[in-house]
Motif scaffolding. Structure first.
Motif, PDB file in Angstrom:
ATOM      1  N   ARG A 184       0.848  -1.114  -0.083  1.00  0.00           N
ATOM      2  CA  ARG A 184       0.042   0.097  -0.040  1.00  0.00           C
ATOM      3  C   ARG A 184       0.856   1.158  -0.014  1.00  0.00           C
ATOM      4  O   ARG A 184       0.386   2.395  -0.726  1.00  0.00           O
ATOM      5  CB  ARG A 184      -0.963   0.062   1.273  1.00  0.00           C
ATOM      6  N   ILE A 185       2.018   1.225   0.721  1.00  0.00           N
ATOM      7  CA  ILE A 185       2.719   2.432   0.911  1.00  0.00           C
ATOM      8  C   ILE A 185       3.383   2.582  -0.647  1.00  0.00           C
ATOM      9  O   ILE A 185       3.541   3.661  -1.179  1.00  0.00           O
ATOM     10  CB  ILE A 185       3.845   2.125   1.908  1.00  0.00           C
ATOM     11  N   TYR A 186       3.927   1.558  -1.324  1.00  0.00           N
ATOM     12  CA  TYR A 186       4.679   1.798  -2.572  1.00  0.00           C
ATOM     13  C   TYR A 186       3.531   2.280  -3.514  1.00  0.00           C
ATOM     14  O   TYR A 186       3.788   3.028  -4.489  1.00  0.00           O
ATOM     15  CB  TYR A 186       5.285   0.398  -2.887  1.00  0.00           C
ATOM     16  N   ILE A 215       5.776 -10.259  -2.800  1.00  0.00           N
ATOM     17  CA  ILE A 215       4.710  -9.551  -3.512  1.00  0.00           C
ATOM     18  C   ILE A 215       5.428  -8.201  -4.303  1.00  0.00           C
ATOM     19  O   ILE A 215       6.334  -7.601  -3.475  1.00  0.00           O
ATOM     20  CB  ILE A 215       3.616  -8.708  -2.812  1.00  0.00           C
ATOM     21  N   ALA A 216       5.097  -7.939  -5.547  1.00  0.00           N
ATOM     22  CA  ALA A 216       5.837  -6.774  -6.249  1.00  0.00           C
ATOM     23  C   ALA A 216       5.103  -6.183  -6.801  1.00  0.00           C
ATOM     24  O   ALA A 216       3.964  -6.349  -7.164  1.00  0.00           O
ATOM     25  CB  ALA A 216       7.003  -7.794  -7.500  1.00  0.00           C
ATOM     26  N   GLY A 230       9.618  -2.402  -7.269  1.00  0.00           N
ATOM     27  CA  GLY A 230       9.398  -2.449  -5.679  1.00  0.00           C
ATOM     28  C   GLY A 230       9.027  -3.934  -5.433  1.00  0.00           C
ATOM     29  O   GLY A 230       8.145  -4.645  -6.190  1.00  0.00           O
ATOM     30  N   THR A 231       9.446  -4.189  -4.345  1.00  0.00           N
ATOM     31  CA  THR A 231       9.072  -5.925  -3.646  1.00  0.00           C
ATOM     32  C   THR A 231       9.082  -5.542  -2.403  1.00  0.00           C
ATOM     33  O   THR A 231       9.714  -4.833  -1.639  1.00  0.00           O
ATOM     34  CB  THR A 231      10.153  -6.569  -4.089  1.00  0.00           C
ATOM     35  N   ALA A 232       8.311  -6.621  -1.909  1.00  0.00           N
ATOM     36  CA  ALA A 232       7.866  -6.702  -0.240  1.00  0.00           C
ATOM     37  C   ALA A 232       8.093  -8.326  -0.160  1.00  0.00           C
ATOM     38  O   ALA A 232       7.318  -8.910  -0.620  1.00  0.00           O
ATOM     39  CB  ALA A 232       6.684  -6.128   0.229  1.00  0.00           C
TER      40      ALA A 232
END
Ligand code: P5A
Ligand code: ZN
Length: 478
Positions: A184-186, A215-216, A230-232
């Motif tokens: 959500r932040i990304y 999750i990307a 971005g990736t988490a």
């Protein structure tokens, strides 16, 4: 167009690769002539774009994260602790082996990412439930000996602007919520760059080395390829076990903590400038633009009045909090337009003797090229609301373009054809072979399962024809 301007013009954006490389130089973002492969130099103008971009991510994170700074060098013994992590990075690590002429007892890795620098300290810092959640981030350079084709801002060997966050939680579920929160932040961060992103859960073979799952977020580039921006990662308790990060639970037992990490890099800037730019150069979202308004006095002879009016206008706009530049230099107006268009300035104001007589200025929008007259009495408010509108328009346009270029496909050949234009959305049977076959046969890969996937749909996998109830994005990637 004057000869001098023609020479300096960009290649058409249809030749995306050439356009991009040229834009980096002419838009004064990066100098690509540094004599080490995969390393580039920020021009001051590019660096101020970087500052504006990273201020946004800082502001979003600072709500409930703390910024920190860890060393660049990681001792070999720490780096070599997590088996999957080593496997994922061993071919990409630069090693420091000597101090001067003396061989080091323990080799030191230049961080390719900082898990193995940070987690030995987390072992010391996490004692009890009360120490969690711990949410730290740093913005640092990292080094990866990339063997794929290197490209400025996109695939670097020195990532100059690696924002990495590392969190620790008491439960697996808390860590899972943090991964969702990171996405959500990304998504909000990219919204503020007017860049729409697609979030998807990577297939297992493509997850971060050492993670439970990844999750990307991906952005669609103008040439139809996607860029992972971005990736988490949910790290489970994998690293906690390796680095012995434990806390005492309510029963007085020592149990392992759960962790996440998530990162972005200057790829964010690559996506932003590529998606919005045009044949005239950069088109910057107002929040990012180092110069938001350029004022060009149109002077025929000595016209002190015009210069004065421009100065006043500059002060008025600066008082409203805007970044304003007045270009009273000696060059022709046409050359000035060209120069500031290349640098992506969202709004240009021209003011000459005739405008002054009408108490007005001519306003030109960088994104659409539209021109309109505005009264000097209301100009501040008009510019402010226009800048806001430009941002929304850039986002809406980019978002529409992404939506137009996601193609739901059932047939292999149709999918293959559509992948030249954008992203395919297909049903996937879940077999790795089908995923890898895509890579071998058409050079495209499964990005992942969309995070907003609806339940209960079904279709056929275009690769093997089997029934499937999971949809995935497929794309050619950078
Ligand atoms: C998350 C932060 C990590 O390294 N450790 C800490 C985790 N993830 S990652 O996917 O490997 O990298 C995070 C993001 O960095 C960008 N990136 C790059 N950008 C430029 N040049 C590179 N060589 C490069 N490698 C990774 C990607 O956007 C990636 O999602
Ligand atoms: Zn299949």
């Amino acid at each position: 167009m004057a000869e001098q301007e023609k020479e300096a013009a960009l290649p058409s954006k249809d030749n995306f690769s050439e356009w991009y490389n040229d834009l980096l130089m002419k838009g004064e973002i990066m100098d690509v002539r540094y004599p080490v492969k995969g390393l580039y130099v920020w021009f001051p103008f590019g660096f101020s774009i970087r500052r504006n971009v990273y201020n946004i991510i800082r502001k979003l994170l600072d709500k409930d994260h703390q910024e920190t700074l860890f060393p660049l060098l990681i001792p070999e013994n720490e780096f070599m602790k997590e088996a999957e992590h080593i496997k994922g990075f061993e071919d990409e690590v630069y090693w420091v082996t000597h101090g001067g002429t003396t061989p080091l007892d323990v080799k030191l890795a230049l961080r390719p990412t900082s898990e193995t620098a940070i987690y030995p300290m987390y072992k010391l810092w996490i004692r009890s439930h009360a120490d969690m959640p711990l949410k730290l981030y740093q913005i640092v350079n990292t080094f990866r000996y990339e063997t794929k084709h290197t490209r400025p801002l996109i695939r670097l060997r020195e990532i100059t602007s690696f924002k990495e966050a590392h969190t620790v939680h008491a439960t697996w579920e808390d860590a899972a919520s943090q991964v969702d929160e990171a996405i959500r932040i990304y998504t909000e961060f990219y919204r503020q760059l007017a860049v729409p992103v697609l979030a998807s859960r990577r297939p297992d073979w493509d997850k971060f080395p050492g993670a439970d799952y990844t999750i990307a977020t991906d952005a669609l580039m103008p040439d139809g390829k996607t860029l992972q921006v971005g990736t988490a990662h949910h790290l489970g308790d994998n690293f906690a076990k390796t680095f012995d990060i434990t806390y005492e639970n309510t029963d007085g037992e020592q149990v392992y903590a759960y962790q996440t990490c998530y990162g972005i890099s200057e790829r964010s800037i690559a996506a932003m400038i590529s998606i919005h730019g045009d044949d005239k150069g950069l088109v910057l979202p107002p929040a990012i633009a180092p110069v938001q308004v350029v004022i060009i006095p149109i002077i025929f002879k000595e016209s002190q009045d015009v210069l004065e009016a421009c100065e006043n206008l500059k002060v008025t706009l600066e008082e409203a909090g805007l970044r304003v530049k007045m270009d009273a230099s000696d060059i022709r107006p046409g050359a000035k337009y060209y120069k500031w268009e290349m640098r992506g300035v969202p709004v240009r104001l021209e003011l000459g003797p005739r405008d002054l007589k009408n108490n007005a200025a001519m306003l030109a929008r960088r994104d659409t090229g539209e021109k309109q007259q505005v009264s000097l009495d209301t100009i501040k408010d008009e510019v402010l609301s226009l800048l806001y509108k430009i941002h929304e328009d850039l986002y809406d346009k980019a978002k529409a373009r992404v939506q137009e270029r996601i193609f739901e496909c059932e047939e292999f050949d149709v999918m293959k054809e559509k992948l030249n234009q954008g992203i395919a959305k297909i049903f996937w049977c879940g077999n790795k072979e089908c995923g890898l076959k895509l890579e071998d046969e058409i050079g495209a890969g499964i990005l992942g399962i969309p995070t907003d996937q609806a339940e209960g749909c079904s279709g056929k996998c275009p690769v093997c024809g089997l029934d499937a109830n999971t949809q995935v994005y497929v794309a050619r990637t950078y």
